[in-house]
Design an enzyme around this catalytic site. Sequence first.
Site, mmCIF file in Angstrom:
data_model
loop_
_atom_site.group_PDB
_atom_site.id
_atom_site.type_symbol
_atom_site.label_atom_id
_atom_site.label_comp_id
_atom_site.label_asym_id
_atom_site.label_seq_id
_atom_site.Cartn_x
_atom_site.Cartn_y
_atom_site.Cartn_z
ATOM 1 N N HIS A 1 -3.506 -5.592 1.083
ATOM 2 C CA HIS A 1 -2.874 -5.827 2.392
ATOM 3 C C HIS A 1 -2.887 -7.310 2.779
ATOM 4 O O HIS A 1 -3.777 -7.744 3.510
ATOM 5 C CB HIS A 1 -3.642 -5.054 3.470
ATOM 6 C CG HIS A 1 -3.426 -3.576 3.419
ATOM 7 N ND1 HIS A 1 -2.414 -2.954 4.103
ATOM 8 C CD2 HIS A 1 -4.089 -2.607 2.764
ATOM 9 C CE1 HIS A 1 -2.464 -1.651 3.875
ATOM 10 N NE2 HIS A 1 -3.476 -1.413 3.071
ATOM 11 N N GLU B 1 -1.162 -8.724 4.984
ATOM 12 C CA GLU B 1 -1.013 -8.874 6.440
ATOM 13 C C GLU B 1 -2.359 -8.792 7.158
ATOM 14 O O GLU B 1 -2.451 -9.121 8.340
ATOM 15 C CB GLU B 1 -0.016 -7.836 6.979
ATOM 16 C CG GLU B 1 -0.569 -6.439 7.227
ATOM 17 C CD GLU B 1 -0.749 -5.598 5.969
ATOM 18 O OE1 GLU B 1 -0.677 -6.152 4.858
ATOM 19 O OE2 GLU B 1 -0.995 -4.375 6.107
ATOM 20 N N CYS C 1 0.848 -1.204 0.000
ATOM 21 C CA CYS C 1 0.000 0.000 0.000
ATOM 22 C C CYS C 1 0.882 1.252 0.000
ATOM 23 O O CYS C 1 1.576 1.512 -0.966
ATOM 24 C CB CYS C 1 -0.958 -0.042 1.184
ATOM 25 S SG CYS C 1 -2.328 1.113 1.037
#
Lengths: 99, 224
Positions: free
Chosen positions: B195, B197, B87
């Site tokens: 994302h 994660e 990002c």
Amino acid sequence: MFWGSWGMWDDRGMLFSVLVEVSLREGVADPQGATIERSLPHLGFDGVREVRVGKSIRFDLEAADEAAARAEVADLCQRFLTNPVIEDSVITVTEGASA
Amino acid sequence: MAARVGVVQFPGSNCELDALEAVRMLGGEAEILWHGDDTVNGVDAVIVPGGFAHGDYLRPGAIARFSPVMSAVMEFAESGGPVVGICNGFQVLTEAGMLPGALQKNRGLKFLCTTVELRVESTRSALTSEASLGDVLRVPINHFEGNFTCSPETLADLQANDQIVLRYVDNPNGSVDDIAGICNAGRNVVGLMPHPERAISPLLGSEDGVPLLRSLLLQAGASA
């Protein structure tokens, strides 16, 4: 660089006011410009075309002469003020402080 | 020995703790790399996380690229170390010239916060080696400036060299060629807007980020 700074001042000497206008490069989509353009007819403004949104950056710069000032601003634009992948800049250099 | 992953923290980063947590859940060691220190502290891999580094002033990533840590990250990448920008981290890596192209405002001018489908287009990168070609992964996005753009010549290079590693199944932001993630020519530096994660457990709605981060951990182990 305390003593060095006096030398710098002498070398540079002249003060210039600088305007950098940053815009998206030709061919890069400008969603802000397009949105503004689309909304204008609703407000009764007809016939407005090619709306492009950018930003302007102003500062004062000390340099030896106008050529040196322009060279420094061009370098500054290339390395920091614009992203050359998507942005162009127009530089205006005027002798004298802005304020 | 577990791979050590450094997660860069700029003023304004806001996904660094998620990244630490994700790495630890997958069995790696993780630590913060402060942006003002000009070292990566001997880690085996670096994540440049999401957020608004230095307030995104001027342009996302424009100021962050001059943070002292970035010269150490560049050196690390040049020596083959795996680096992933997520990002805002992707924006930082493009501004730093570590990845080609640029990220501009989303087509439609909306901040997008949703879950999208990504197709794995290449498994030859530090982030996709453990994924399978053609896999569709559900991963969240959370960005305003995620519209990847580059010159036609750069796009042709990316395509010819198999550097487009992830594409959106349904392009949410106007990115050229549906690009969600790319890697550099050396394949050790990867940037992506989604994302991974945030997709590491069914509790979070998806665990499709696991193969991506596991790839990074394996690469880190290989370079350790």
